[in-house]
Write a protein that holds these residues in place. Structure first.
Motif, PDB file in Angstrom:
ATOM      1  N   SER A 274      77.609  61.367  94.110  1.00 42.98           N
ATOM      2  CA  SER A 274      78.308  60.581  92.970  1.00 42.98           C
ATOM      3  C   SER A 274      79.286  59.409  93.581  1.00 42.98           C
ATOM      4  O   SER A 274      79.095  58.286  92.570  1.00 42.98           O
ATOM      5  CB  SER A 274      78.923  61.480  92.277  1.00 42.98           C
ATOM      6  N   PRO A 275      80.197  59.865  94.283  1.00 43.91           N
ATOM      7  CA  PRO A 275      80.960  58.390  94.692  1.00 43.91           C
ATOM      8  C   PRO A 275      80.044  57.341  95.438  1.00 43.91           C
ATOM      9  O   PRO A 275      80.509  56.249  95.369  1.00 43.91           O
ATOM     10  CB  PRO A 275      81.926  59.167  95.670  1.00 43.91           C
ATOM     11  N   HIS A 276      78.958  57.860  96.138  1.00 47.90           N
ATOM     12  CA  HIS A 276      78.336  56.637  96.653  1.00 47.90           C
ATOM     13  C   HIS A 276      77.486  56.087  95.880  1.00 47.90           C
ATOM     14  O   HIS A 276      77.558  54.715  96.020  1.00 47.90           O
ATOM     15  CB  HIS A 276      77.083  57.785  97.674  1.00 47.90           C
ATOM     16  N   LEU A 277      77.041  56.610  94.661  1.00 49.33           N
ATOM     17  CA  LEU A 277      76.183  55.926  93.673  1.00 49.33           C
ATOM     18  C   LEU A 277      77.230  54.912  93.040  1.00 49.33           C
ATOM     19  O   LEU A 277      76.917  53.696  92.545  1.00 49.33           O
ATOM     20  CB  LEU A 277      75.496  56.788  92.839  1.00 49.33           C
ATOM     21  N   LEU A 278      78.383  55.506  92.719  1.00 52.98           N
ATOM     22  CA  LEU A 278      79.429  54.558  91.775  1.00 52.98           C
ATOM     23  C   LEU A 278      79.888  53.607  92.802  1.00 52.98           C
ATOM     24  O   LEU A 278      80.052  52.253  92.344  1.00 52.98           O
ATOM     25  CB  LEU A 278      80.598  55.232  91.741  1.00 52.98           C
ATOM     26  N   GLN A 279      80.139  53.638  94.034  1.00 51.02           N
ATOM     27  CA  GLN A 279      80.371  52.666  94.914  1.00 51.02           C
ATOM     28  C   GLN A 279      79.333  51.478  95.250  1.00 51.02           C
ATOM     29  O   GLN A 279      79.642  50.200  94.943  1.00 51.02           O
ATOM     30  CB  GLN A 279      80.800  52.897  96.324  1.00 51.02           C
ATOM     31  N   LEU A 280      77.938  51.975  95.222  1.00 48.18           N
ATOM     32  CA  LEU A 280      76.891  50.968  95.224  1.00 48.18           C
ATOM     33  C   LEU A 280      76.925  50.187  93.918  1.00 48.18           C
ATOM     34  O   LEU A 280      76.149  49.065  94.198  1.00 48.18           O
ATOM     35  CB  LEU A 280      75.461  52.015  95.317  1.00 48.18           C
ATOM     36  N   SER A 281      77.351  50.848  92.739  1.00 49.89           N
ATOM     37  CA  SER A 281      77.262  50.068  91.647  1.00 49.89           C
ATOM     38  C   SER A 281      78.177  49.343  91.109  1.00 49.89           C
ATOM     39  O   SER A 281      78.283  48.855  90.094  1.00 49.89           O
ATOM     40  CB  SER A 281      76.787  51.115  90.601  1.00 49.89           C
ATOM     41  N   GLY A 282      79.342  49.355  92.235  1.00 53.94           N
ATOM     42  CA  GLY A 282      80.571  48.266  91.645  1.00 53.94           C
ATOM     43  C   GLY A 282      81.620  48.956  91.141  1.00 53.94           C
ATOM     44  O   GLY A 282      82.648  48.291  90.790  1.00 53.94           O
ATOM     45  N   VAL A 283      81.799  50.273  91.175  1.00 55.05           N
ATOM     46  CA  VAL A 283      82.895  51.229  90.568  1.00 55.05           C
ATOM     47  C   VAL A 283      83.498  51.844  92.053  1.00 55.05           C
ATOM     48  O   VAL A 283      82.985  52.713  92.307  1.00 55.05           O
ATOM     49  CB  VAL A 283      82.208  52.304  89.585  1.00 55.05           C
ATOM     50  N   GLY A 284      84.861  51.384  92.253  1.00 58.91           N
ATOM     51  CA  GLY A 284      85.085  51.891  93.366  1.00 58.91           C
ATOM     52  C   GLY A 284      86.260  50.934  93.891  1.00 58.91           C
ATOM     53  O   GLY A 284      86.845  50.178  93.437  1.00 58.91           O
ATOM     54  N   PRO A 285      86.826  51.081  95.226  1.00 59.62           N
ATOM     55  CA  PRO A 285      87.957  50.219  95.576  1.00 59.62           C
ATOM     56  C   PRO A 285      87.430  48.914  96.079  1.00 59.62           C
ATOM     57  O   PRO A 285      86.519  48.666  96.497  1.00 59.62           O
ATOM     58  CB  PRO A 285      88.388  51.000  97.115  1.00 59.62           C
ATOM     59  N   ALA A 286      88.105  47.921  95.226  1.00 56.98           N
ATOM     60  CA  ALA A 286      87.694  46.670  95.170  1.00 56.98           C
ATOM     61  C   ALA A 286      87.560  46.103  96.961  1.00 56.98           C
ATOM     62  O   ALA A 286      86.717  45.249  96.881  1.00 56.98           O
ATOM     63  CB  ALA A 286      88.599  45.901  94.454  1.00 56.98           C
ATOM     64  N   ASP A 287      88.483  46.441  97.647  1.00 54.48           N
ATOM     65  CA  ASP A 287      88.608  45.898  98.955  1.00 54.48           C
ATOM     66  C   ASP A 287      87.114  46.415  99.594  1.00 54.48           C
ATOM     67  O   ASP A 287      86.394  45.688 100.414  1.00 54.48           O
ATOM     68  CB  ASP A 287      89.556  46.410  99.782  1.00 54.48           C
ATOM     69  N   LEU A 288      86.861  47.773  99.460  1.00 52.42           N
ATOM     70  CA  LEU A 288      85.478  48.439 100.010  1.00 52.42           C
ATOM     71  C   LEU A 288      84.252  47.605  99.602  1.00 52.42           C
ATOM     72  O   LEU A 288      83.516  47.243 100.258  1.00 52.42           O
ATOM     73  CB  LEU A 288      85.429  49.753  99.665  1.00 52.42           C
ATOM     74  N   LEU A 289      84.221  47.309  98.174  1.00 54.22           N
ATOM     75  CA  LEU A 289      83.222  46.725  97.592  1.00 54.22           C
ATOM     76  C   LEU A 289      83.116  45.349  98.157  1.00 54.22           C
ATOM     77  O   LEU A 289      81.923  44.656  98.171  1.00 54.22           O
ATOM     78  CB  LEU A 289      83.282  46.724  95.862  1.00 54.22           C
ATOM     79  N   ALA A 290      84.272  44.597  98.333  1.00 54.08           N
ATOM     80  CA  ALA A 290      84.445  43.275  98.689  1.00 54.08           C
ATOM     81  C   ALA A 290      83.421  43.199 100.208  1.00 54.08           C
ATOM     82  O   ALA A 290      82.878  42.213 100.632  1.00 54.08           O
ATOM     83  CB  ALA A 290      85.629  42.786  98.899  1.00 54.08           C
ATOM     84  N   GLU A 291      83.837  44.179 100.860  1.00 50.99           N
ATOM     85  CA  GLU A 291      83.183  44.355 102.414  1.00 50.99           C
ATOM     86  C   GLU A 291      81.618  44.137 102.535  1.00 50.99           C
ATOM     87  O   GLU A 291      81.033  43.671 103.352  1.00 50.99           O
ATOM     88  CB  GLU A 291      83.526  45.538 103.185  1.00 50.99           C
ATOM     89  N   HIS A 292      81.211  44.687 101.120  1.00 46.55           N
ATOM     90  CA  HIS A 292      79.632  44.610 101.229  1.00 46.55           C
ATOM     91  C   HIS A 292      79.163  43.865 100.013  1.00 46.55           C
ATOM     92  O   HIS A 292      77.890  43.609  99.778  1.00 46.55           O
ATOM     93  CB  HIS A 292      79.162  46.180 100.709  1.00 46.55           C
TER      94      HIS A 292
END
Length: 549
Positions: A274-292
């Protein structure tokens, strides 16, 4: 790209997802889609209890995750099994029925400000789907049992179909060491020693696919897509103050498909998925999402944080004159007898859960409640998947029920097929290292009691020469391994908790039409095995979802 429309989409046909699909589709007006990345649960080793040995680390049934090298484990990386088939982890787990302690749920109520999570309000949700063996005859012989257990529900709970004298003697030794006997670990205070009760029916594993999908899978309003990889969530923006989750993108039979949800998307992919899919979809820590280079839909710093797990520390005692599985299964005649007993009676070692005897107690007098749990087995081996030792032995695994260490689950790339980085950070606090050292001493105290002395127990692992706190904590890092209970990576909490991912009704913050319903929402890990608490969470969530306007 083809499109499909539904009222509810449930991602993950595991422990929570199977129950949710059942409950949401009970009303024929609700169009429900259940999506599972794995295949059907038609592999025979899923259903034979001892078959977990062949399901874990098997790509047919397991995601086969591994942890990052862990400092608390002296640099080791662990296999981190998660179910990848209908029934999810309930198809490959230990089948042990355990709710935890009342204080766990009262703590959740305090953390969220929602009394719906108090023990007395969770008990009805446990009982709603329960089918407990002690009530098969009406339960007249045990009237108090009816106050804590249900009958006639989908989730079968039975006694184990085996007994071992060496385990009976270990239980007596535990009593001599000050641990009381108990008849029931599931009344809110699980202190004591007894055999585990198991999710089996007549010697077969009882997974959530059997319990909640069989018989309802043919409902006209329930669609099951197995062998289907979810690539991401779809959002609509600009129409409301907050983005709305309107569906999922999947890869199905080589085709890209978008399924839309008129009412809600529910993530039940587990504490890793679930957290993996949230992060892949743009829901999560902004700095982590920016890295990818993932556009931010909702900046939720708690997604993938707060990972908690039970680390089991496996003490092995070499014995003399004891009948154990080591001696029984290390010969062709012994193996033949085991197979024949299961074929004729559905009993014996092939009906065994991974652990048979359980005990809850305190690691030291500093605790007012049981803070450690034992999983005791009449066997020993160097590591999971390796052969049994060629000498008689038992394994007494002990875990810290309430670890203070916290880990993370974080994406490594934008590719949904690449596993995330799983970093449990075991034994990373002084409290956890002290409990580890003290719990090994409790194990030694039990093994030294008169009831066990006839076996002349010799501590094979970690070794009696290790005595200091530092030595025992270091050895715990050498021999400790996961007991497969990851939780907490999309935790629920109050509005003023910046790390809370969902509210107390499991709605994702800052996003409409999206909930998480699985073990990832636990703010703190339960004091025991986590499968049945996850079912309780799903039962409670199903009622809330159906009551939503």
């Amino acid at each position: 790209m083809t499109q499909q429309q539904y009222d509810y989409i449930v991602v993950g046909a595991g422990t929570a997802g199977c129950l949710l699909a059942n409950r949401l589709s009970a009303d024929p007006a609700n169009r429900v889609l259940l999506i599972e990345a794995g295949g059907r649960d038609n592999y025979h080793w899923i259903h034979i209890p001892v078959g977990y040995l062949y399901c874990i680390d098997n790509p047919r049934t397991d995601w086969r995750f591994r942890t990052e090298p862990d400092q608390g484990l002296n640099g080791r990386s662990l296999l981190y099994p998660r179910g990848k088939t209908l029934g999810g982890c309930s198809s490959i787990n230990g089948m042990l029925y355990m709710r935890g302690q009342a204080r766990d749920y009262d703590g959740w109520a305090d953390l969220t400000g929602d009394d719906a999570w108090r023990w007395e309000n969770c008990l009805a949700d446990f009982m709603k789907h329960e089918d407990h063996h002690r009530l098969d005859d009406g339960g007249d012989a045990d009237a108090p049992h009816r106050d804590f257990h249900g009958h006639g529900g989908e989730w079968r709970v039975e006694k184990q179909r085996l007994s071992w004298q060496v385990l009976d003697d270990f239980a007596t030794a535990a009593v001599e060491a000050g641990i009381p006997r108990t008849r029931d670990f599931n009344r809110g205070d699980n202190e004591g020693v007894d055999y585990f009760e198991v999710n089996q029916r007549a010697g077969w594993r009882w997974n959530t696919a059997k319990a909640f999908l069989r018989g309802v899978e043919k409902r006209d309003n329930l669609t099951l897509w197995h062998s289907t990889q979810v690539r991401g969530l779809e959002f609509a923006t600009g129409e409301e103050d907050e983005p709305r989750c309107r569906g999922v993108k999947v890869e199905r039979a080589g085709e890209s498909v978008t399924a839309t949800a008129h009412r809600e998307v529910i993530l039940s992919a587990g504490a890793i998925g679930s957290p993996h899919l949230l992060q892949l979809s743009g829901v999560g820590p902004a700095d982590l999402l920016a890295e990818h280079d993932i556009p931010v839909v909702a900046d939720l710093p708690g997604v993938g944080e707060n990972l908690q797990d039970h680390l089991q520390i496996r003490s092995v005692y070499r014995l003399k004159g004891a009948k154990t599985l080591n001696t029984l299964a290390n010969s062709l005649v012994g193996k033949a007898k085991i197979g024949l007993e299961y074929a004729l009676k559905r009993s014996g070692p092939m009906s065994m859960a991974p652990s048979q005897l359980c005990a809850f107690t305190r690691s030291s007098e500093a605790y007012a409640h049981p803070n450690i749990e034992y999983h005791v087995q009449p066997l020993s081996l160097e590591a999971f998947g390796q052969p049994l030792h060629d000498f008689s032995a038992i394994t007494a695994s002990v875990c810290n029920l309430n670890p203070t260490s916290r880990g993370t689950v974080r994406i490594k790339s934008r590719d949904p097929r690449q596993a995330p980085a799983i970093s449990p950070h075991y034994l990373s606090t002084p409290e956890d290292r002290q409990v580890a050292a003290d719990s090994l001493r409790v194990t030694r105290r039990i093994a030294e009691q008169p009831a066990f002395a006839k076996y002349q127990p010799e501590e094979f692992k970690p070794g009696a020469q290790y005595q200091s706190d530092d030595d025992l904590a270091r050895l715990a890092g050498d021999i400790g391994t996961t007991i497969f209970h990851p939780v907490g990576t999309a935790k629920m909490g109050r509005d003023d908790d910046p790390m809370a991912v969902v509210d107390s009704r499991l709605r994702v913050r800052g996003v409409r039409g999206l909930r998480v319903v699985d073990a990832s929402i636990m703010p703190t890990i339960t004091s025991g095995n986590t499968n049945s608490p996850t079912l309780m969470i799903a039962e409670k969530a199903a009622a809330w979802i159906l009551a939503s306007p």
